[in-house]
Motif scaffolding. Structure first.
Motif, PDB file in Angstrom:
ATOM      1  N   LEU A 164       0.826  -1.208   0.000  1.00 15.21           N
ATOM      2  CA  LEU A 164       0.000   0.000   0.000  1.00 15.21           C
ATOM      3  C   LEU A 164       0.862   1.260   0.000  1.00 15.21           C
ATOM      4  N   VAL A 165       1.878   1.296   0.844  1.00 17.96           N
ATOM      5  CA  VAL A 165       2.749   2.470   0.912  1.00 17.96           C
ATOM      6  C   VAL A 165       3.521   2.648  -0.393  1.00 17.96           C
ATOM      7  N   THR A 166       3.982   1.550  -0.981  1.00 24.87           N
ATOM      8  CA  THR A 166       4.722   1.640  -2.239  1.00 24.87           C
ATOM      9  C   THR A 166       3.845   2.167  -3.368  1.00 24.87           C
ATOM     10  N   LEU A 170       4.528   5.795  -5.422  1.00 25.06           N
ATOM     11  CA  LEU A 170       4.934   5.834  -6.829  1.00 25.06           C
ATOM     12  C   LEU A 170       3.829   6.264  -7.784  1.00 25.06           C
ATOM     13  N   GLN A 171       2.632   6.523  -7.287  1.00 21.14           N
ATOM     14  CA  GLN A 171       1.513   6.743  -8.199  1.00 21.14           C
ATOM     15  C   GLN A 171       1.623   8.049  -8.987  1.00 21.14           C
ATOM     16  N   ASP A 172       2.301   9.075  -8.446  1.00 26.02           N
ATOM     17  CA  ASP A 172       2.390  10.340  -9.171  1.00 26.02           C
ATOM     18  C   ASP A 172       3.637  10.445 -10.038  1.00 26.02           C
ATOM     19  N   GLY A 173       4.518   9.451 -10.000  1.00 27.99           N
ATOM     20  CA  GLY A 173       5.684   9.437 -10.872  1.00 27.99           C
ATOM     21  C   GLY A 173       6.795  10.384 -10.493  1.00 27.99           C
ATOM     22  N   LEU A 178      11.303  13.119   0.995  1.00 32.21           N
ATOM     23  CA  LEU A 178      10.233  12.801   1.936  1.00 32.21           C
ATOM     24  C   LEU A 178       9.644  11.418   1.655  1.00 32.21           C
ATOM     25  N   LYS A 179       9.524  11.063   0.390  1.00 34.04           N
ATOM     26  CA  LYS A 179       9.029   9.732   0.045  1.00 34.04           C
ATOM     27  C   LYS A 179      10.022   8.655   0.478  1.00 34.04           C
ATOM     28  N   GLY A 180      11.302   8.945   0.315  1.00 32.53           N
ATOM     29  CA  GLY A 180      12.297   7.994   0.780  1.00 32.53           C
ATOM     30  C   GLY A 180      12.240   7.789   2.281  1.00 32.53           C
TER      31      GLY A 180
END
Length: 221
Positions: A164-166, A170-173, A178-180
């Motif tokens: 779910l987190v992954t 990655l959904q917005d490309g 912060l994502k890391g």
């Protein structure tokens, strides 16, 4: 579990056929043109196809031999280190065993080759979950060894949380620090859960569910 394993293997084969044959162009890296330099530097191959296959076979054989030693000593290490088998096998061993893969992904990320980085990390996770696990179930079935896809609540929840987190990451490309950090924090939370977990007795699912304070009936897939 055996029927699900067969379906998962067929799905993985279909995924490979989709990626390598019919829609290969969707997975090819995007070339970035440099306006300041007309000559585009191309990475040269270090090894040829035959040399790469030979090294792959040698490394696979060595990995199989070393894996036998790891499996035979993991329970003794669990008792001497006072850590659960789940924490050692799910957290510690993958970190050490995939160190080269992790380093390669980081190096490609520093070179701004995010597509290769995602291919290394997500491709490995997909291969383990959709190929190695169901193949192990079928091989165990052939050898007469009891093995199934009977995951307990913590392992199922960890897998669901990671996927779910992954997906949301990655959904917005796009990618930024912060994502890391979000992915690292998610991994740390999962590691803490397995570190706190203590399997009593023979480490059965009933013991695990008893420690988690939930019903003792496992989730059977």
């Amino acid at each position: 579990s055996r029927a699900c394993s067969i379906v998962m293997l067929l799905a993985y084969v279909a995924y490979l056929f989709f990626q390598l044959k019919t829609h290969r162009q969707l997975f090819e890296p995007q070339e970035v043109e440099d306006d300041g330099d007309d000559s585009v530097s191309q990475d040269e191959a270090v090894l040829g196809f035959s040399s790469a296959m030979i090294w792959l076979g040698v490394m696979t054989l060595m990995t199989a031999v070393l894996s036998e030693f790891v499996v035979s000593t993991i329970e003794a290490a669990s008792k001497s280190w006072e850590l659960s088998v789940s924490f050692i096998s799910i957290i510690l061993i993958p970190i050490v065993g995939n160190a080269a893969e992790h380093a390669g992904a980081v190096i490609f990320a520093f070179k701004n080759k995010l597509d290769i980085t995602l291919g290394v990390s997500l491709g490995s996770a997909t291969q383990i979950s959709m190929f190695v696990v169901p193949l192990s179930v079928l091989v165990a079935w052939i050898m007469g060894v009891p093995m199934d896809l009977d995951f307990n609540l913590l392992e199922t929840g960890s897998l669901f949380l990671a996927v779910l987190v992954t997906v949301f990451t990655l959904q917005d490309g796009s990618s930024h620090y912060l994502k890391g950090l979000l992915l690292l924090f998610c991994y740390i939370v999962i590691a803490i859960c397995f570190f706190v977990l203590r399997q009593r007795g023979n480490g059965s699912n009933d013991d695990v569910h008893h420690q988690l304070g939930v019903a003792s009936k496992p989730w059977r897939i």
